[in-house]
Write an enzyme that holds these catalytic residues in place. Structure first.
Site, PDB file in Angstrom:
ATOM      1  N   SER A 188       0.825  -1.207   0.000  1.00 38.83           N
ATOM      2  CA  SER A 188       0.000   0.000   0.000  1.00 38.83           C
ATOM      3  C   SER A 188       0.860   1.259   0.000  1.00 38.83           C
ATOM      4  O   SER A 188       2.074   1.210   0.224  1.00 38.83           O
ATOM      5  CB  SER A 188      -0.891   0.007   1.248  1.00 38.83           C
ATOM      6  N   LYS A 189       0.174   2.371  -0.253  1.00 36.25           N
ATOM      7  CA  LYS A 189       0.860   3.669  -0.216  1.00 36.25           C
ATOM      8  C   LYS A 189       1.522   3.882   1.144  1.00 36.25           C
ATOM      9  O   LYS A 189       2.616   4.402   1.241  1.00 36.25           O
ATOM     10  CB  LYS A 189      -0.175   4.763  -0.506  1.00 36.25           C
ATOM     11  N   ARG A 190       0.811   3.428   2.191  1.00 33.76           N
ATOM     12  CA  ARG A 190       1.349   3.606   3.545  1.00 33.76           C
ATOM     13  C   ARG A 190       2.662   2.836   3.737  1.00 33.76           C
ATOM     14  O   ARG A 190       3.588   3.331   4.359  1.00 33.76           O
ATOM     15  CB  ARG A 190       0.311   3.180   4.582  1.00 33.76           C
ATOM     16  N   ASP A 236       5.330   4.901   2.080  1.00 27.03           N
ATOM     17  CA  ASP A 236       5.676   6.082   2.892  1.00 27.03           C
ATOM     18  C   ASP A 236       6.561   5.672   4.079  1.00 27.03           C
ATOM     19  O   ASP A 236       7.561   6.309   4.385  1.00 27.03           O
ATOM     20  CB  ASP A 236       4.404   6.760   3.421  1.00 27.03           C
ATOM     21  N   GLU A 240      -4.600  15.019  -1.028  1.00 22.86           N
ATOM     22  CA  GLU A 240      -3.519  14.156  -0.535  1.00 22.86           C
ATOM     23  C   GLU A 240      -2.519  13.855  -1.654  1.00 22.86           C
ATOM     24  O   GLU A 240      -2.906  13.567  -2.778  1.00 22.86           O
ATOM     25  CB  GLU A 240      -4.119  12.827  -0.033  1.00 22.86           C
TER      26      GLU A 240
END
Ligand code: GLU
Length: 308
Positions: free
Chosen positions: A262-264, A267, A285
């Site tokens: 995921s994007k998380r 990050d 966002e």
């Protein structure tokens, strides 16, 4: 017969790097077999449509050198290549399934379905609209034909659902997974056509793959549970003999191995999970992309080719 494959993203946001990998594998397979690659936009779900997403997909694939032989951005002889532009085409196919008994009209209102779900929950069961429950519901199998006609003529909202045969094993021959068999009792009578006059993904996908003469469906593994429905749809339409072959690719996972990257995760671990920068038009966002981080497209393609 020449190989024809497609990449068929939905414009619901920026293209995830796993989607890019699916596009790349389709591209490589087409090149290896002297075949054609098609870019089709699957935008039948108006509620999930995100402005700018289609342009993003095209820009990202172009940057990476993943080129197409036909598609929404370049045309071709099997167009249009955006499903919303093909809208008038799908109704007749839904009608064909009604006429041959493979589908039925369902008039159940959202609140009635919700009530049903709650009643099942109270008995610690999960409600599914399927061969066990469909005869308790408000549809053209349980009401008189004249009443069905009256409701349709007076513009009452309805959906069209697929009618799975009872207790039937359905086998998908997957080029990666081998034989995958499910019983129709595990499957729900999926909506094929919605009250807004649009087909769902399932109907549009099968009709378009057939009309565009796709020979191989190479896509993410999250679609494997839908594949038995797709096989049954090919049977119901009488297209089983020319059904494409299926290959469901494993997904790009979180480093822990459980669940989709995921994007998380990106990050947290310091790498992008999107090809290009993206700003969500609703929330503002930001998501960072490989291009803006200074990666060369060849390096991104190389990484994705090796993650397989
Ligand atoms: N529109 C689907 C998606 O967004 C395509 C799935 C398929 O390739 O059949 O993943």
């Amino acid at each position: 017969m020449s190989v024809r494959v497609r990449f068929a993203p939905s414009p619901t946001g920026p293209l995830h790097i796993g989607g890019v990998r699916t596009a790349l594998y389709n591209y490589l397979f087409a090149k290896q077999n002297n075949g054609q690659l098609v870019l089709r936009i699957e935008d039948t779900d108006q509620t999930r449509f995100v402005p700018g997403a289609e342009q993003y997909i095209i820009e990202a694939l172009t940057w990476l050198g993943i080129t197409f032989d036909e598609g929404v951005h370049i045309g071709g002889q099997y167009g249009p290549y955006r499903q919303s532009d093909r809208k008038p085409l799908y109704r007749q196919y839904a009608q064909q399934l009604i006429d041959t008994g493979w589908a039925y009209y369902a008039f159940d209102r959202p609140d009635a379905l919700e009530e049903k779900r709650k009643a099942f929950e109270q008995q610690k069961k999960t409600f599914q609209y399927d061969c066990n429950t469909r005869m308790q519901m408000d549809n053209s199998l349980t009401i008189a034909p004249e009443e069905v006609k009256r409701r349709i003529e007076s513009d009452e909202p309805y959906v069209i659902r697929f009618k799975f045969p009872d207790n039937t094993d359905i086998t998908v021959n997957d080029l990666i997974r081998g034989q995958v068999t499910m019983n129709s009792r595990q499957l729900d009578d999926k909506v094929l056509f919605k009250s807004d006059g649009m087909p769902t993904y399932h109907l549009a996908n099968i009709v378009d793959d057939h009309l565009m003469q796709i020979t191989h469906v190479i896509r993410g593994e999250e679609w494997l549970p839908s594949a038995p429905l797709h096989v049954m749809l090919y049977k119901a339409f009488g297209w089983y003999d020319t059904m494409p072959q299926f290959a469901h690719l494993p997904l790009l996972l979180k480093p822990e191995g459980n669940g989709k990257l995921s994007k998380r995760d990106g990050d947290r671990l310091g790498f992008p999970v999107f090809p290009l920068d993206w700003v969500d038009p609703k929330t503002g966002e930001k998501s960072s992309g490989y291009r803006e981080q200074g990666y060369l497209p060849q390096a991104v393609v190389n990484m994705l080719a090796l993650l397989g």
